[in-house]
Design an enzyme around this catalytic site. Structure first.
Site, short mmCIF file in Angstrom:
data_model
loop_
_atom_site.label_atom_id
_atom_site.label_comp_id
_atom_site.label_asym_id
_atom_site.label_seq_id
_atom_site.Cartn_x
_atom_site.Cartn_y
_atom_site.Cartn_z
N ASN A 129 0.51 -1.25 -0.24
CA ASN A 129 -0.03 -0.13 -0.25
C ASN A 129 0.71 0.55 -0.23
O ASN A 129 1.84 0.64 0.98
CB ASN A 129 -1.13 0.58 1.26
N HIS B 34 6.59 -1.86 3.53
CA HIS B 34 6.93 -2.73 3.50
C HIS B 34 5.90 -3.42 2.53
O HIS B 34 5.17 -2.92 2.12
CB HIS B 34 5.72 -3.54 5.32
N HIS C 168 3.48 -7.30 1.94
CA HIS C 168 2.26 -8.44 2.54
C HIS C 168 2.85 -9.18 1.44
O HIS C 168 2.39 -9.21 0.60
CB HIS C 168 0.91 -7.66 2.63
P1 AMP Z 1 -1.15 -0.97 5.29
O1 AMP Z 1 -1.69 -0.68 6.01
O2 AMP Z 1 0.30 -1.45 4.24
O3 AMP Z 1 0.22 0.29 6.56
O4 AMP Z 1 -0.93 -2.55 6.50
C1 AMP Z 1 0.09 -2.32 7.78
C2 AMP Z 1 -0.17 -3.89 8.65
O5 AMP Z 1 0.76 -3.72 9.83
C3 AMP Z 1 -1.43 -3.67 8.83
O6 AMP Z 1 -1.71 -4.81 8.08
C4 AMP Z 1 -1.63 -4.18 10.59
O7 AMP Z 1 -2.21 -5.40 10.77
C5 AMP Z 1 -0.02 -4.49 10.74
N1 AMP Z 1 0.67 -4.38 12.10
C6 AMP Z 1 0.88 -3.34 12.72
N2 AMP Z 1 1.34 -3.19 13.50
C7 AMP Z 1 1.54 -4.26 13.62
C8 AMP Z 1 2.25 -5.51 14.46
N3 AMP Z 1 2.52 -4.78 15.73
N4 AMP Z 1 3.04 -6.28 14.95
C9 AMP Z 1 2.44 -7.20 13.91
N5 AMP Z 1 1.54 -5.88 12.19
C10 AMP Z 1 1.54 -4.40 12.60
#
Ligand code: AMP
Length: 130
Positions: free
Chosen positions: A97, A110, A112
């Protein structure tokens, strides 16, 4: 250089804190260029995040400013993690994203990795539209 809409890198973001060991994660893989760990709110049977170790807010920032060696190392780690998770044969999806319209929540680049079931269309019916 700030990326439009995301600002400059914030060292307090949750993935920066994970990289510094201030917040725990369920680690899958770590090497010189990348850290991979399970998403805290999985949206598929396998949902793993892969992040570069450097300070990049987004794909745009990473692509524009990371050294070539880091870019290669990062993407090799993404494919390696999918292989380690035994997703290569059944298949998997990689998604990033970037910015507001995509709903990027964490301002540290990051990707996914999703897998473990048939993933359907790239966007849900609800999301398809103009
Ligand atoms: P995005 O919307 O692409 O920025 O995705 C951020 C992702 O980070 C989401 O899928 C969240 O569930 C994940 N996330 C947020 N905090 C943590 C954490 N502490 N450990 C693992 N995943 C996380």
């Amino acid at each position: 250089m700030p990326v439009k809409g995301l600002g400059t890198y914030d060292d307090g973001n949750v993935f920066a804190r994970i990289l510094r060991g201030e917040i725990p994660c369920r680690r899958v893989h770590e090497d010189a260029h990348a850290l991979a760990f399970h998403d805290i709110a999985p949206q598929a049977p396998v949902h793993v995040l892969v992040i570069p170790k450097g300070r990049y807010v987004s794909l745009a920032d990473f692509a524009a400013t990371a050294p070539a060696e880091e870019i290669a190392g990062f993407w090799r780690a993404v494919a390696r993690v999918a292989q380690m998770l035994e997703l290569e044969a059944p298949g998997y999806r990689v998604l990033t994203n970037m910015g507001e319209d995509a709903g990027q929540e964490v301002p540290h680049f990051h990707v996914h990795i999703f897998g473990g079931r048939r993933l359907g269309r790239m966007l849900s019916e609800q999301q398809v539209g103009h």
